[in-house]
Design an enzyme around this catalytic site. Structure first.
Site, PDB file in Angstrom:
ATOM      1  N   ASP A  38       0.969  -1.083   0.129  1.00 20.59           N
ATOM      2  CA  ASP A  38       0.395  -0.059   0.016  1.00 20.59           C
ATOM      3  C   ASP A  38       1.037   1.544   0.111  1.00 20.59           C
ATOM      4  O   ASP A  38       1.980   1.484   0.635  1.00 20.59           O
ATOM      5  CB  ASP A  38      -0.749   0.116   1.048  1.00 20.59           C
ATOM      6  CG  ASP A  38      -2.051   0.347   0.728  1.00 20.59           C
ATOM      7  OD1 ASP A  38      -2.381   2.005   0.799  1.00 20.59           O
ATOM      8  OD2 ASP A  38      -3.070   0.182   1.627  1.00 20.59           O
ATOM      9  N   ASP A  74      -3.465   4.819  -2.477  1.00 19.33           N
ATOM     10  CA  ASP A  74      -3.914   5.430  -1.642  1.00 19.33           C
ATOM     11  C   ASP A  74      -4.619   7.017  -1.877  1.00 19.33           C
ATOM     12  O   ASP A  74      -4.387   7.119  -2.316  1.00 19.33           O
ATOM     13  CB  ASP A  74      -3.435   5.096  -0.045  1.00 19.33           C
ATOM     14  CG  ASP A  74      -4.435   5.635   0.923  1.00 19.33           C
ATOM     15  OD1 ASP A  74      -5.411   5.608   1.248  1.00 19.33           O
ATOM     16  OD2 ASP A  74      -4.321   7.218   1.714  1.00 19.33           O
ATOM     17  N   GLU A 103      -7.137   3.403  -5.511  1.00 22.73           N
ATOM     18  CA  GLU A 103      -8.107   3.808  -5.075  1.00 22.73           C
ATOM     19  C   GLU A 103      -9.048   5.288  -5.010  1.00 22.73           C
ATOM     20  O   GLU A 103      -7.708   6.195  -4.309  1.00 22.73           O
ATOM     21  CB  GLU A 103      -8.489   3.920  -3.310  1.00 22.73           C
ATOM     22  CG  GLU A 103      -8.536   3.734  -2.360  1.00 22.73           C
ATOM     23  CD  GLU A 103      -9.259   4.630  -1.193  1.00 22.73           C
ATOM     24  OE1 GLU A 103     -10.031   4.621   0.035  1.00 22.73           O
ATOM     25  OE2 GLU A 103      -7.916   5.401  -0.551  1.00 22.73           O
ATOM     26  N   HIS A 133     -11.217  -2.245   4.792  1.00 19.91           N
ATOM     27  CA  HIS A 133     -10.540  -2.242   6.278  1.00 19.91           C
ATOM     28  C   HIS A 133     -11.340  -0.645   6.170  1.00 19.91           C
ATOM     29  O   HIS A 133     -11.643  -0.268   7.754  1.00 19.91           O
ATOM     30  CB  HIS A 133      -9.438  -2.213   6.405  1.00 19.91           C
ATOM     31  CG  HIS A 133      -8.792  -0.368   5.470  1.00 19.91           C
ATOM     32  ND1 HIS A 133      -8.276  -0.857   3.996  1.00 19.91           N
ATOM     33  CD2 HIS A 133      -8.086   0.036   5.430  1.00 19.91           C
ATOM     34  CE1 HIS A 133      -7.811   0.384   3.341  1.00 19.91           C
ATOM     35  NE2 HIS A 133      -8.044   0.932   3.930  1.00 19.91           N
ATOM     36  N   ASP A 134     -11.887  -0.140   5.078  1.00 20.23           N
ATOM     37  CA  ASP A 134     -12.650   1.577   5.072  1.00 20.23           C
ATOM     38  C   ASP A 134     -14.544   0.823   5.426  1.00 20.23           C
ATOM     39  O   ASP A 134     -15.079   1.856   5.619  1.00 20.23           O
ATOM     40  CB  ASP A 134     -11.880   1.715   4.692  1.00 20.23           C
ATOM     41  CG  ASP A 134     -11.180   2.790   4.726  1.00 20.23           C
ATOM     42  OD1 ASP A 134     -10.613   3.221   4.929  1.00 20.23           O
ATOM     43  OD2 ASP A 134     -10.870   3.146   3.422  1.00 20.23           O
TER      44      ASP A 134
END
Ligand code: TEU
Ligand code: CA
Length: 571
Positions: A108, A209, A260, A334-335
């Site tokens: 990431d 990200d 993302e 994870h969000d």
């Protein structure tokens, strides 16, 4: 003959279309040294499990040095692994072991901001003349207040005052995450260096990200409606920066880069992932994350799932993505709160809905990403109080609203929507702390681990786990139809019914889903145009009911809640 250098031959590099990605949240996967926090050795320890699942690549959430204000999305050193996870040597060994097992590793990378503890920011704080000052975005107060009305995505103002220089710095996320100034060529060069560093170590790609917010508006002026999140995304300059990075780094390696990008449409994906001005290989778009939220995607304002909207979204992406463009698909990460709690029905149709989600995820055009624990049907966690919440976004929300809203209502919203729902430790077995660690973990274990855990599902043919394993096999066996076949919705107007036909050359598949908790009366024989008249094969189904009756009898039959199956035929 011309010698083709594998690494430089990006043109034929399409391996990322055939893979199944598994997302690991390292803090909560497996704690090898028993300090309560998951680590790299813990991941290494579980390579056999990942092999057994059949996944081809792992995406790790950030493991670089970080004070963990946003669980690693606040990086203080891009070149070193944080001690809590191990060290660089641990990562290199892990790369080696995973590569021997044919599993690729995607890291990431956070390029929009650093941690406030990063050397660059600490230097920048020293004053306006510091060489690092211009690495960040600064502005003078306006009438003694914030320079603009911009809002942080995590609540409150996007500006934080620095009393020493009497200027504000910009932060789209937490105040501990100052935004970088991408106008500055030095910042771009730093990232080129960082990316090359990891690619040269053998990393197989990145998840970038929040990458479509790195370009800021030209002028630091008030927005008409600062709550509209579109204001913060997709400035054209962003894609100039990203294509520069792509040209100078990724293009030269045989790697997979997924970005993302919230607020991204198919049209934008076509622009930024295809060869003309390539910024990334695939997008991680958010359109289907809105089917139970408002357009502004407010995290804590949940609505009922709009299946009709979902149908439109997948139809659009599966038919309008250019031939040389690409996307990913996911149900959660994870969000978000847990997929099965969000889109399924945990109380009444736990197994059925968990499996239906797997069928859909693995039959769409695009690289599927499975979030850790979804394959064993992990659910939201009944957090007993705000003290058990670790995520600063949720804590901020609580603090900002506690004066205005009833405490229990607020806690209920957090329980059902907090990102922490998906961050509780992986449930390996029914021993203490779900077999994740021998000590109390950094975040509570979901109390349902006694019932929901990996160990109990391995030998159970009817488990969500075994359904996932089968579906992963199907995704790979039929990847040609799934990736490149046409897409057609059938019975599009029948509420909650999600049926689609995928077809290529002389092979086709029909995916049937009842995306609801109700029985659906339907004459499948007629709806599917007698599809199974010849040699149709049922390659998977999540109910044991006689499909023959459903398909061959020319009668209205009842399709049970969350029914899901795939038919396949070759002419
Ligand atoms: O999330 C990005 C994120 O929250 C945004 O995409 C947001 O949802 C969108 O702009 C709509 O408002 C990433 C990480 O996944 C998350 O865990 C981090 O907290 C965040 O970036 C900050 O690094
Ligand atoms: Ca540990």
């Amino acid at each position: 003959m011309k010698k083709v250098n594998e690494n430089n031959n990006k043109l034929n590099n399409n391996w990322f279309k055939d893979i199944v990605v598994y997302q690991i949240y390292p803090k909560s996967f497996y704690d090898f040294n028993n300090d309560g926090i998951g680590d790299l050795k813990g991941i290494e320890e579980k390579v056999d499990y990942l092999k057994y699942l059949g996944v081809d690549a792992i995406w790790f959430n950030p493991i670089y040095k970080s004070p963990q204000d946003d669980n690693g999305y606040d990086i203080s050193d891009y070149y070193n692994i944080d001690e809590m996870f191990g060290n660089n040597e641990d990562l290199f060994r892990l790369l080696d072991i995973f590569h021997k097992n044919n599993i690729k590793i995607l890291m990431d990378l956070v390029m929009n901001h650093t941690s406030y503890q990063h050397y660059w920011f600490q230097q920048a704080l020293k004053g306006k003349d510091n060489p690092y000052r211009n690495y960040y975005v600064w502005a003078k107060p306006k009438n003694g207040k914030e320079p603009t009305n911009w809002k942080s995505i995590f609540g409150g103002s996007a500006w934080e005052f620095d009393p020493v220089s009497e200027e504000y710095y910009l932060h789209y996320f937490l105040k501990e995450q100052p935004d970088l100034n991408w106008k500055n060529q030095e910042v771009r060069d730093e990232f080129i260096k960082i990316i090359k560093f990891w690619l040269d170590k053998g990393v197989d790609g990145f998840r970038l990200d929040a990458v479509n917010v790195i370009g800021k508006p030209d002028k630091l002026e008030d927005f008409k409606n600062p709550d509209d999140i579109q204001n913060y995304h997709n400035y054209p300059i962003t894609f100039d920066y990203l294509s520069e990075i792509y040209e100078k780094t990724f293009k030269k390696y045989n790697v997979f880069v997924m970005g993302e990008v919230a607020e991204t449409t198919v049209d934008l994906a076509n622009k930024i992932t295809s060869s003309k001005k390539k910024c990334m290989d695939a997008v991680i778009h958010f359109e289907h994350m809105k089917i139970d939220r408002n357009e502004n995607m407010e995290r804590f304002e949940k609505r009922s799932v709009d299946v009709e909207k979902f149908k439109k979204i997948i139809k659009n992406w599966n038919t309008n993505l250019n031939e040389d463009a690409w996307t990913t698909w996911y149900w959660g990460n994870h969000d978000w709160d847990r997929a099965i709690s969000r889109f399924g029905n945990v109380e009444e149709y736990y197994l059925e809905s968990g499996k239906m989600l797997a069928t859909i995820l693995l039959t769409l055009k695009g690289t599927p990403i499975i979030y850790q624990g979804d394959e064993i049907g992990m659910t939201n966690c009944a957090f007993p109080s705000i003290d058990e919440i670790r995520d600063k976004e949720s804590i901020n929300y609580y603090k900002l609203n506690i004066e205005k809203e009833n405490k229990d209502v607020l806690l209920d919203k957090i329980k059902s929507c907090s990102r922490d729902n998906s961050r509780t430790p992986f449930q390996w077995d029914n021993s203490d702390y779900a077999g994740f660690s021998k000590v109390k973990p950094w975040i509570m274990v979901n109390p349902n681990y006694l019932k929901i855990n990996l160990k109990s599902q391995i030998d159970d043919n009817n488990s969500i786990l075994n359904y996932y394993i089968k579906m992963i096999g199907i995704r790979k066996k039929y990847s040609n139809i799934i990736n490149f076949g046409s897409f057609e919705l059938m019975g599009e107007n029948i509420k909650d019914l999600l049926i689609y036909k995928r077809e290529i050359n002389n092979s086709s598949m029909i995916v049937i889903n009842n995306f609801s908790s109700n029985y659906k009366e339907i004459n499948l024989h007629d709806l599917l145009n007698n599809y199974c008249y010849n040699n149709c094969e049922i390659i998977i189904a999540n109910y044991k009911i006689s499909l023959k009756k459903l398909l061959f009898e020319k009668k209205i039959k009842k399709l049970p809640p969350f029914y899901s199956a795939i038919l396949f035929t070759k002419k």
